[in-house]
Write an enzyme that holds these catalytic residues in place. Structure first.
Site, mmCIF file in Angstrom:
data_model
loop_
_atom_site.group_PDB
_atom_site.id
_atom_site.type_symbol
_atom_site.label_atom_id
_atom_site.label_comp_id
_atom_site.label_asym_id
_atom_site.label_seq_id
_atom_site.Cartn_x
_atom_site.Cartn_y
_atom_site.Cartn_z
ATOM 1 N N LYS A 1 0.848 -1.185 0.000
ATOM 2 C CA LYS A 1 0.000 0.000 0.000
ATOM 3 C C LYS A 1 0.892 1.245 0.000
ATOM 4 O O LYS A 1 1.926 1.273 0.691
ATOM 5 C CB LYS A 1 -0.884 -0.032 1.252
ATOM 6 N N SER B 1 -9.558 1.430 2.883
ATOM 7 C CA SER B 1 -8.714 2.202 1.999
ATOM 8 C C SER B 1 -7.643 1.388 1.266
ATOM 9 O O SER B 1 -7.060 1.884 0.309
ATOM 10 C CB SER B 1 -8.020 3.309 2.790
ATOM 11 N N SER C 1 -9.598 -0.856 7.104
ATOM 12 C CA SER C 1 -9.029 -0.641 5.771
ATOM 13 C C SER C 1 -8.288 -1.830 5.168
ATOM 14 O O SER C 1 -7.917 -1.785 3.991
ATOM 15 C CB SER C 1 -8.092 0.565 5.787
#
Lengths: 496, 92
Positions: free
Chosen positions: A79, A154, A178
């Protein structure tokens, strides 16, 4: 879930034994990314050269007789809020566009040490603030199961990359769901470890009392293997616990579904949850029960407390953490200002996107004189109250099960104009962060139109072993896996 | 809500349209959050973290830090080994 993608564990075994080369595996991953990423937009940055170089080093090391690590030759995506030395790290924000960190996050060092090969950085909601990946300044990611729908967020880029088989495993971060929510919406496994398990050194801070790093994988066994590599003390993160990482993969062998006591909060299967989600989660719990697990109904109900508590705590912490983006030391600076405060204010106004601004404003308000007691302080008390409620529940049960998300993946654009509706998606995932518990999302079924549905399991703090064992029991008990996501079938010809 | 005041405290330059939009969004969000006030927390001490972290000590061992040039690489403006910023104290 892509059965065509070999497990990270099998890949590492084949590289360690010399059956396959790391460079061959990395080239496959890079080819799949090249074929599918234009449609998915899961990756913000692909580091082909760095990945090839690292793979060749690993192959050379093996040739020279060195013993390779447990993730030897495994391509992994990170990420884009995890710092990678010299490799652009943007957090999905214009304010950090072009930023190249001068150091690696601890988890990045540990992955490299274990032989993993970093192939690139994945898309996310700006600064990890969102539940759909639509808040990225660089555009949304598509769900591999239906390109018109969100992958969740996310960590949506990481979840989509694993679901589409671009990489076998990826890392995300989880402040209020997330990792788990995008895992659920993309049909993969997502683990948020206990608060304090994994060093956050090098994770760009959002809500420091909530943030954790964790893996997104196709199977619980891969999540266990990554967890054991990532966990353990780190002097560079004072919140990181001293206890060493357990061998969670080995512990999976000792799972015993007949000893499992699963708490089922009645409220989590009631109003506000889509029927297909309730049905899939119930069916998987029944399957566990049929194999001998005990289901215990719980009165635990956080539906009124969780969202206000979480969003007050998280935004308060974010308003403080994001004060560092001031156009002075890194990031973008607004031109044409002759005073410092004017420059800072303009740089932040131009550099942050709408959701980040909204949260900074909300957090600033909750902490401001005259409102602190009614909002921030009240939320910290409600947080403590939730801790007591969970502690009482864990006197009777080993794990607590809920849907991971009240709905399957929703269409891109459906909730993006209504922040409150987006926040309410997080009702089942935020308690684990507020209370510091480990949480795991495991695919458990699909909606009528073929969208993945995940079951969330939570366990006592630092009891990832029981959590992962329960997740593996669910994999044993659930109906057939989902098969290949449509995007994979679509572009298969191009990928090979 | 005094959105101008909160924007100032947040150090965010906002357009008029943004001010109107965020004031409306925050009203709606805080309206939902009112339900928190119904929770009986009279005997609950606040928890700023999920866990009480005891202060931990470690040995103070010097270690290598990245060179100044590397650390300054991301700076929007620099002068020699320093960050360059606009005037901090207004001219009289």
């Amino acid at each position: 879930m892509s059965p065509s993608t070999p497990s990270a564990l099998d890949l590492a075994t084949s590289v360690r034994s010399g059956e396959r080369t790391a460079i061959d595996i990395v080239e496959e991953s890079l080819a799949a990314i090249e074929a599918l990423n234009p449609k998915l937009r899961a990756f913000l940055k692909v580091d082909g050269n760095g990945a090839r170089q690292r793979a060749e080093e690993l192959d050379a090391a093996r040739q020279a007789g060195e013993t390779l690590g447990p993730l030897a030759g495994v391509p992994i995506a990170l990420k884009d809020n995890l710092c990678t030395r010299g490799l652009e790290t943007t957090c999905g924000s214009r304010i950090l566009e072009g930023y190249r960190p001068p150091y690696d996050a601890t988890v990045v060092e540990r992955l490299r040490g274990a032989g993993a090969v970093i192939v690139g950085k994945t898309n996310l909601d700006e600064f990890a603030m969102g539940s759909s990946t639509e808040n990225s300044a660089f555009g949304p990611t598509s769900n591999p199961w239906d390109a018109s729908r969100v992958p969740g967020g996310s960590s949506g880029g990481s979840a989509a990359a694993v679901a589409a088989g671009l990489v076998p495993v990826a890392l995300g971060s989880d402040t209020g769901g997330s990792i788990r929510q995008p895992a659920s919406l993309c049909g993969v496994v997502g683990l948020k470890p206990s608060y304090g398990r994994i060093s956050r050194f090098g994770l760009v801070a959002f809500g420091s009392s909530l943030d954790q790093i964790g893996p997104l994988t196709s199977t619980v066994a891969e999540a266990a293997a990554l967890f054991s590599v990532l966990a353990g003390p780190d002097p560079r993160d004072g919140t990181c616990d001293e206890r060493p990482a357990p061998d969670s993969l080995a512990a999976l062998e000792k799972r015993d579904v007949s000893r499992l006591r699963i708490g089922v909060p009645r409220a989590a299967f009631g109003a506000g949850v889509e029927a297909s989600v309730t049905a899939a989660c119930r069916a998987s719990l029944d399957a566990l029960s049929a194999r001998g697990a005990r289901l215990i109904d719980l009165d635990l109900d956080w539906s009124d407390l969780a969202i206000p508590t979480y969003y007050l705590v998280a935004t308060s912490e974010a308003s403080s953490n994001l004060a560092r983006y001031d156009g002075v030391r890194y990031g973008s600076r607004a031109a044409g200002h002759e005073d410092l405060i004017g420059m800072i204010t303009a740089s932040r106004g131009a550099g942050f996107g709408p959701e980040v601004k909204r949260r900074i404003l909300l957090g600033t308000y909750a902490l401001s004189a005259g409102y602190y007691d009614a909002y921030y302080r009240k939320a910290t008390q409600a947080r403590a109250l939730m801790g007591r409620q969970f502690a009482a529940a864990f006197e009777q049960v080993d794990v607590i099960a809920t849907p991971t998300s009240p709905t399957p993946a929703f269409p891109i654009g459906e909730k993006s104009e209504d922040p409150l509706q987006m926040y309410l998606c997080d009702v089942f995932s935020v308690p684990a962060n507020l209370v510091g518990l480990p949480g795991l999302s495991v695919p458990c079924g699909a909606s009528a139109d073929g969208l993945p549905i995940g079951l969330q399991l939570m366990a006592r703090r630092f009891d990832e072993t029981t959590l992962l064992q329960a997740g593996a029991c669910l994999e044993d008990a659930r109906p057939e896996p989902l098969g290949l996501p449509p995007i994979h079938r679509l572009a298969k010809g191009g990928a090979r | 809500m005094d959105i101008d005041r909160i924007a100032e405290l947040s150090r965010l330059a906002l357009t008029e349209a943004e001010r109107a939009r965020y004031a409306k969004d925050l009203d709606s969000i805080l309206g939902h959050f009112e339900r928190l006030q119904a929770a009986d927390t009279s005997d609950v001490p606040p928890a700023v973290s999920a866990v009480a972290l005891a202060p931990r000590e470690r040995d103070d061992i010097p270690r290598e830090s990245p060179p100044v040039d590397v650390l300054l690489e991301g700076a929007p403006a620099r002068q020699d080994d320093l960050y360059e910023v606009p005037r901090v104290i207004a001219a009289e």
